[in-house]
Scaffold this motif. Structure first.
Motif, PDB file in Angstrom:
ATOM      1  N   MET A  33       2.235   6.232  -7.350  1.00  0.00           N
ATOM      2  CA  MET A  33       1.143   6.773  -7.825  1.00  0.00           C
ATOM      3  C   MET A  33       1.492   8.598  -7.745  1.00  0.00           C
ATOM      4  SD  MET A  33      -2.151   4.678  -6.712  1.00  0.00           S
ATOM      5  CE  MET A  33      -3.264   6.130  -6.895  1.00  0.00           C
ATOM      6  N   GLN A  34       2.275   9.112  -6.817  1.00  0.00           N
ATOM      7  CA  GLN A  34       2.432  10.311  -6.461  1.00  0.00           C
ATOM      8  C   GLN A  34       3.706  10.735  -7.398  1.00  0.00           C
ATOM      9  OE1 GLN A  34       3.940  10.626  -2.363  1.00  0.00           O
ATOM     10  NE2 GLN A  34       1.701  10.653  -1.631  1.00  0.00           N
ATOM     11  N   ALA A  35       4.260   9.707  -7.912  1.00  0.00           N
ATOM     12  CA  ALA A  35       5.527   9.895  -8.960  1.00  0.00           C
ATOM     13  C   ALA A  35       5.017   9.786 -10.276  1.00  0.00           C
ATOM     14  CB  ALA A  35       6.663   8.922  -8.811  1.00  0.00           C
ATOM     15  N   GLY A  36       3.726   9.376 -10.377  1.00  0.00           N
ATOM     16  CA  GLY A  36       2.779   9.254 -11.796  1.00  0.00           C
ATOM     17  C   GLY A  36       3.100   8.069 -12.220  1.00  0.00           C
ATOM     18  N   ARG A  37       3.452   6.836 -11.549  1.00  0.00           N
ATOM     19  CA  ARG A  37       3.803   5.378 -12.204  1.00  0.00           C
ATOM     20  C   ARG A  37       2.664   4.403 -11.581  1.00  0.00           C
ATOM     21  NH1 ARG A  37       9.525   5.390  -9.852  1.00  0.00           N
ATOM     22  NH2 ARG A  37       9.367   3.240  -9.920  1.00  0.00           N
TER      23      ARG A  37
ATOM     24  N   TYR B 198       0.847  -1.313   0.136  1.00  0.00           N
ATOM     25  CA  TYR B 198      -0.018   0.065   0.146  1.00  0.00           C
ATOM     26  C   TYR B 198       0.810   1.385   0.046  1.00  0.00           C
ATOM     27  CZ  TYR B 198      -3.278   3.534   1.333  1.00  0.00           C
ATOM     28  OH  TYR B 198      -4.230   4.696   1.413  1.00  0.00           O
ATOM     29  N   THR B 199       1.957   1.232   0.898  1.00  0.00           N
ATOM     30  CA  THR B 199       2.853   2.228   0.920  1.00  0.00           C
ATOM     31  C   THR B 199       3.630   2.492  -0.425  1.00  0.00           C
ATOM     32  OG1 THR B 199       3.135   1.966   3.158  1.00  0.00           O
ATOM     33  CG2 THR B 199       4.819   3.241   2.143  1.00  0.00           C
ATOM     34  N   ARG B 200       4.013   1.581  -0.910  1.00  0.00           N
ATOM     35  CA  ARG B 200       4.753   1.560  -2.416  1.00  0.00           C
ATOM     36  C   ARG B 200       3.974   2.011  -3.403  1.00  0.00           C
ATOM     37  NH1 ARG B 200       9.191  -2.307  -3.485  1.00  0.00           N
ATOM     38  NH2 ARG B 200       8.029  -2.854  -5.235  1.00  0.00           N
ATOM     39  N   LYS B 201       2.712   1.574  -3.361  1.00  0.00           N
ATOM     40  CA  LYS B 201       1.696   1.869  -4.303  1.00  0.00           C
ATOM     41  C   LYS B 201       1.579   3.591  -4.267  1.00  0.00           C
ATOM     42  CE  LYS B 201      -3.029   1.213  -5.651  1.00  0.00           C
ATOM     43  NZ  LYS B 201      -4.186   0.496  -5.040  1.00  0.00           N
ATOM     44  N   GLN B 202       1.371   4.110  -3.134  1.00  0.00           N
ATOM     45  CA  GLN B 202       1.056   5.520  -2.868  1.00  0.00           C
ATOM     46  C   GLN B 202       2.201   6.302  -3.456  1.00  0.00           C
ATOM     47  OE1 GLN B 202      -1.929   6.712  -1.763  1.00  0.00           O
ATOM     48  NE2 GLN B 202      -2.491   4.579  -1.772  1.00  0.00           N
TER      49      GLN B 202
END
Length: 167
Positions: free
Chosen positions: A120-124, A113-117
């Motif tokens: 996503m913030q980095a546009g990936r 979940y943390t890695r996903k956030q």
């Protein structure tokens, strides 16, 4: 030893109910050896045959309600997994899943979940490996918690969120 009607966790099959304990009349199988006949709750039409004398690590009782509530209460304090290299993430996830322990499933879910956030913030997008193991960990954990708390699997996420918010 487990009894007929017990809810158990059996490897990657998740929550199962012990349907019977018997010998098998199948060619090539030791007819004197007793087996647990397990029915996975969340895999319709599936049956698992597990020797009664198999290693204890392959099967354990489902958490009791109090244990499930303590686990949920502890979720904010359960640490993330340490993954030094993204190429090793899948092996770290596999090792956690093999333990068959709820705390390890929580670690996977929190870590991904943390890695996903961050991604996503980095546009990936989330990686395929992360998506796969997030799903596996979530299905396993929520299935067990649903049985322990006597609620549906769909209600588990909200139950956890509510319990953590009320802390």
């Amino acid at each position: 030893m487990f009894g007929i009607g017990d809810y158990v966790i059996c490897g990657n099959k998740g929550v199962c109910v012990v349907e019977n304990i018997t010998t098998l009349n199948i060619s090539g199988v030791d007819r004197a050896r007793e087996y647990y006949i397990l029915k996975p709750l969340y895999m319709a039409g599936s049956t698992v045959y597990l020797p009664v004398d198999s290693p204890k690590e392959s099967m354990r009782k489902v958490l009791e309600r109090e244990e499930a509530e303590r686990l949920i209460e502890a979720i904010p304090d359960i640490p993330l997994l340490i993954i030094a290299n993204d190429k090793l993430s899948e092996q770290v996830y596999k090792d956690c899943i093999k333990t068959n322990e709820c705390v390890d499933l929580v670690k996977i879910i929190k870590t991904i979940y943390t890695r996903k956030q961050k991604r996503m913030q980095a546009g990936r997008k989330v990686t395929a490996v992360d998506a796969k193991y997030f799903h596996i960990a979530e299905e396993s954990l929520y299935g067990e918690l649903a049985v322990a708390l006597n609620i549906s699997r769909k209600e588990v996420e909200g139950y956890i969120a509510e319990a953590i918010d009320s802390r």
